[in-house]
Design a protein around this motif. Sequence first.
Motif, PDB file in Angstrom:
ATOM      1  N   LEU A  11      46.106  79.130  67.502  1.00 22.42           N
ATOM      2  CA  LEU A  11      45.597  78.213  66.482  1.00 22.42           C
ATOM      3  C   LEU A  11      45.877  78.754  65.085  1.00 22.42           C
ATOM      4  N   ALA A  12      45.668  80.045  64.898  1.00 27.97           N
ATOM      5  CA  ALA A  12      45.922  80.652  63.588  1.00 27.97           C
ATOM      6  C   ALA A  12      47.394  80.547  63.219  1.00 27.97           C
ATOM      7  N   LEU A  13      48.283  80.758  64.187  1.00 27.08           N
ATOM      8  CA  LEU A  13      49.710  80.666  63.905  1.00 27.08           C
ATOM      9  C   LEU A  13      50.136  79.245  63.580  1.00 27.08           C
ATOM     10  N   THR A  14      49.596  78.260  64.289  1.00 21.62           N
ATOM     11  CA  THR A  14      50.009  76.887  64.044  1.00 21.62           C
ATOM     12  C   THR A  14      49.395  76.316  62.776  1.00 21.62           C
ATOM     13  N   SER A  15      48.305  76.879  62.291  1.00 23.00           N
ATOM     14  CA  SER A  15      47.685  76.348  61.085  1.00 23.00           C
ATOM     15  C   SER A  15      48.138  77.089  59.828  1.00 23.00           C
ATOM     16  N   THR A  16      48.917  78.156  60.004  1.00 25.72           N
ATOM     17  CA  THR A  16      49.421  78.892  58.864  1.00 25.72           C
ATOM     18  C   THR A  16      50.496  78.050  58.177  1.00 25.72           C
ATOM     19  N   PRO A  17      50.388  77.845  56.852  1.00 22.12           N
ATOM     20  CA  PRO A  17      51.400  77.039  56.178  1.00 22.12           C
ATOM     21  C   PRO A  17      52.760  77.727  56.217  1.00 22.12           C
ATOM     22  N   LEU A  18      53.801  76.919  56.303  1.00 19.32           N
ATOM     23  CA  LEU A  18      55.153  77.455  56.303  1.00 19.32           C
ATOM     24  C   LEU A  18      55.494  77.966  54.907  1.00 19.32           C
ATOM     25  N   LEU A  19      56.255  79.018  54.857  1.00 24.11           N
ATOM     26  CA  LEU A  19      56.707  79.556  53.589  1.00 24.11           C
ATOM     27  C   LEU A  19      57.991  78.849  53.177  1.00 24.11           C
ATOM     28  N   ALA A  20      58.365  79.036  51.947  1.00 24.20           N
ATOM     29  CA  ALA A  20      59.597  78.438  51.463  1.00 24.20           C
ATOM     30  C   ALA A  20      60.778  78.917  52.303  1.00 24.20           C
ATOM     31  N   ALA A  21      61.704  78.029  52.549  1.00 26.08           N
ATOM     32  CA  ALA A  21      62.914  78.368  53.298  1.00 26.08           C
ATOM     33  C   ALA A  21      64.045  78.645  52.318  1.00 26.08           C
ATOM     34  N   ASP A  22      64.964  79.505  52.733  1.00 26.16           N
ATOM     35  CA  ASP A  22      66.118  79.842  51.913  1.00 26.16           C
ATOM     36  C   ASP A  22      67.321  79.024  52.375  1.00 26.16           C
TER      37      ASP A  22
END
Length: 189
Positions: A11-22
Motif C-alpha cells: 500500500l505504501a509503495l502504490t500510494s507513493t507519488p511518482l517522481l519526475a521522469a527523465d
Amino acid sequence: MKKITLSLAALALTSTPLLAADYVIDSKGAHASINFKIQHLGYSWLTGRFNNFDGEFSYDADKPEASSITVNIDPASIDSNHAERDKHLRSDDFLHVDKFKSAKFVSTKVQADDDGSLNLHGDLTLHGVTKPVVIEVEKVGEGQDPWGGYRVGFEGETTIALKDFGIDYDLGPASTHVELELHIEGVRQ
C-alpha cells in the motif's frame, strides 16, 4: 503478521507519488524541431529552422513546476532553404558561427497556469550573450509509443529581440525581432 506487513508495504509503495521522469529529446528521429520566423522588410515572413540540436528534460505531469530542460543548438545548422542566405546568417553579421559554435537554453523555473499551459523561464545563450527568456508552452500529449517506450510532447513559442543578443545588422524596422517556435518530443529514459 507477515501478510499485514507485506500488505502495508505494498500500500505504501502504490500510494507513493511518482517522481519526475527523465526524457531525451527525439531530434534524431526528427520528432522535434526548432523553427524561427522573421519579417522580411515588412512584406512577408522568412522562415527556417536549426537542423542540429539535442537535449534532455525532466517532467512530472502532477508537478510540472518541478520540470527542467536543457537544449543545445548548433547555430551552424541554420536552414532557411536558401544556401546563400544561410551562408550570410552564419557570418559575423548574424550568428558568427566561427566564433560562437553553440547556443543553449537552460530552464530556471516553470510556472503552471490554470488552463494547463506552462511558462518556461530560462537562460538563452545565443551569439555569445546570455539573456533570460520566457517560453509559453503547452503539452501536446503523452503515452506509450509503438516500440515499447513512453513519450511526451510539447510545443512552445517566444519572441526575442536580435539586439538583445548582440546582433545589430540592420534589416529594417519590421525585422528587429525573431519568433521562435519549438516542438519537443521526449523519450523517457
